[in-house]
Design a protein around this motif. Structure first.
Motif, PDB file in Angstrom:
ATOM      1  N   GLY A  26      -4.991  13.185  12.615  1.00 48.68           N
ATOM      2  CA  GLY A  26      -5.974  13.005  11.549  1.00 48.68           C
ATOM      3  C   GLY A  26      -5.610  13.681  10.234  1.00 48.68           C
ATOM      4  N   ILE A  27      -4.460  14.293  10.162  1.00 47.58           N
ATOM      5  CA  ILE A  27      -4.044  15.011   8.949  1.00 47.58           C
ATOM      6  C   ILE A  27      -2.760  14.377   8.401  1.00 47.58           C
ATOM      7  CG2 ILE A  27      -3.287  17.264   8.014  1.00 47.58           C
ATOM      8  CD1 ILE A  27      -6.187  17.346   8.888  1.00 47.58           C
ATOM      9  N   VAL A  28      -2.723  14.219   7.079  1.00 46.66           N
ATOM     10  CA  VAL A  28      -1.532  13.638   6.465  1.00 46.66           C
ATOM     11  C   VAL A  28      -0.358  14.604   6.586  1.00 46.66           C
ATOM     12  CG1 VAL A  28      -0.509  12.872   4.290  1.00 46.66           C
ATOM     13  CG2 VAL A  28      -2.846  12.202   4.866  1.00 46.66           C
ATOM     14  N   ALA A  29       0.701  14.117   7.212  1.00 45.74           N
ATOM     15  CA  ALA A  29       1.894  14.961   7.370  1.00 45.74           C
ATOM     16  C   ALA A  29       2.838  14.772   6.188  1.00 45.74           C
ATOM     17  CB  ALA A  29       2.603  14.623   8.672  1.00 45.74           C
ATOM     18  N   GLU A  30       2.923  13.511   5.715  1.00 46.35           N
ATOM     19  CA  GLU A  30       3.782  13.279   4.549  1.00 46.35           C
ATOM     20  C   GLU A  30       3.493  11.918   3.924  1.00 46.35           C
ATOM     21  OE1 GLU A  30       8.234  12.096   5.080  1.00 46.35           O
ATOM     22  OE2 GLU A  30       7.595  12.699   7.091  1.00 46.35           O
ATOM     23  N   THR A  31       3.815  11.784   2.637  1.00 40.50           N
ATOM     24  CA  THR A  31       3.753  10.494   1.963  1.00 40.50           C
ATOM     25  C   THR A  31       5.153   9.909   2.014  1.00 40.50           C
ATOM     26  OG1 THR A  31       1.987  11.266   0.540  1.00 40.50           O
ATOM     27  CG2 THR A  31       3.202   9.327  -0.209  1.00 40.50           C
ATOM     28  N   ASP A  88       0.831  -1.207   0.000  1.00 39.09           N
ATOM     29  CA  ASP A  88       0.000   0.000   0.000  1.00 39.09           C
ATOM     30  C   ASP A  88       0.865   1.255   0.000  1.00 39.09           C
ATOM     31  OD1 ASP A  88      -2.406  -1.475   0.216  1.00 39.09           O
ATOM     32  OD2 ASP A  88      -2.090  -1.694   2.373  1.00 39.09           O
ATOM     33  N   THR A  89       0.286   2.342  -0.455  1.00 38.66           N
ATOM     34  CA  THR A  89       0.957   3.636  -0.277  1.00 38.66           C
ATOM     35  C   THR A  89       0.944   3.954   1.208  1.00 38.66           C
ATOM     36  OG1 THR A  89       0.333   4.413  -2.456  1.00 38.66           O
ATOM     37  CG2 THR A  89       0.765   6.118  -0.796  1.00 38.66           C
ATOM     38  N   MET A  90       2.047   4.479   1.700  1.00 36.63           N
ATOM     39  CA  MET A  90       2.182   4.733   3.132  1.00 36.63           C
ATOM     40  C   MET A  90       2.248   6.229   3.409  1.00 36.63           C
ATOM     41  SD  MET A  90       2.300   1.889   4.739  1.00 36.63           S
ATOM     42  CE  MET A  90       2.724   0.174   4.616  1.00 36.63           C
ATOM     43  N   LYS A  91       1.450   6.674   4.366  1.00 34.74           N
ATOM     44  CA  LYS A  91       1.486   8.088   4.753  1.00 34.74           C
ATOM     45  C   LYS A  91       1.651   8.210   6.254  1.00 34.74           C
ATOM     46  CE  LYS A  91      -1.549   9.512   0.955  1.00 34.74           C
ATOM     47  NZ  LYS A  91      -0.678  10.253   0.027  1.00 34.74           N
ATOM     48  N   LYS A  92       2.340   9.246   6.645  1.00 29.16           N
ATOM     49  CA  LYS A  92       2.481   9.552   8.065  1.00 29.16           C
ATOM     50  C   LYS A  92       1.340  10.503   8.421  1.00 29.16           C
ATOM     51  CE  LYS A  92       6.213  10.909  11.097  1.00 29.16           C
ATOM     52  NZ  LYS A  92       7.628  11.290  11.104  1.00 29.16           N
TER      53      LYS A  92
END
Ligand code: CTP
Ligand code: MG
Length: 227
Positions: free
Chosen positions: A144-149, A136-140
């Protein structure tokens, strides 16, 4: 190339919610614990299994070992509060030199071929783990908000077994105990010693039975293997 293996089996299976240790649940009428034990019991390279168990399961586990004629369990040790404590209790009883594997009893689908590749790597390097590339694509995510891919190509999902020179794993566990460090796997304790850990590509089937839906995946894997 031989090895001994520690099987932590002293959990409570809370996320499975079966009201008992999930290792007692059956697949094809055989308890998960026995599925996992058989892989090592039938592997000619395995020369001893150390099982960490919860005192409340002792009688039932002993009866199962007898019923299913598991021969290679050389020691039953009491588990601890966390998985790491259970493994440390087991590790303290290991007298031999050579290679030790740590494998979650809740991963019944590990295959001999992968165990052997992993063990060979540990003989060569001192520390090796098995895992699979992330699909899967991984995000930090923070609050509740995407900080980085996160760059996926360097990310691997880590499984067990993990294999080590016995002296190295003992040193890593002693250090962790001294520092009160609790890791989420065994290799992380070795990494703290600045010792490199090799990654061996395993198999996506080597799932850990954790939540109820994993039992459906497990049935599917068994069905696939019976073809
Ligand atoms: N384990 C152990 N001692 C503990 C906790 C876990 O030996 N104190 C073992 C489990 O029996 C399992 C493996 O470590 O084989 C991986 O743990 P996990 O999948 O988390 O199992 P449980 O702890 O039983 O499940 P849960 O966390 O949902 O309660
Ligand atoms: Mg747990």
């Amino acid at each position: 190339m031989t090895y001994q293996v520690i099987l932590p089996a002293a959990g409570q299976g809370k996320r499975m919610g079966a009201g008992k240790n999930k290792l007692l649940l059956t697949l094809n009428e055989i308890p998960v614990l026995i599925h996992t034990l058989r892989v090592f019991d039938e592997d000619e390279a395995c020369d001893g299994i150390i099982l960490a168990i919860h005192p409340q399961d002792e009688e039932e586990f002993k009866a199962l070992l007898k019923k299913h004629k598991i021969k290679k369990v050389i020691n039953l040790v009491p588990g601890g509060k966390e998985r790491q404590h259970s493994i440390y209790n087991a590790l303290k009883t290991v007298k031999s030199a050579g290679i030790i594997l740590v494998h979650d009893a809740a991963r019944p689908f590990i295959q001999k071929e992968h165990i052997h590749r992993l063990t060979e790597k540990a003989v060569e390097t001192g520390a090796a783990i098995i895992g699979v590339p992330a699909k899967d694509t991984m995000k930090k995510v923070q609050d509740g908000i995407v900080a980085e891919t996160v760059e996926r190509s360097s990310l691997w999902a880590v499984q067990t077994p993990q294999a080590f020179r016995i002296s190295l794993l003992k040193e890593a566990y002693d250090h962790a105990e001294k520092d009160q460090f609790l890791g989420t796997d065994d290799a992380s304790l070795v990494e703290r010693l600045n010792h490199s850990v090799a990654m061996v590509e395993g198999d996506y089937d080597n799932i850990k039975l954790t939540t109820p839906e994993d039992l459906f995946f497990a049935e599917a894997i068994l069905k696939k293997r019976s073809f």
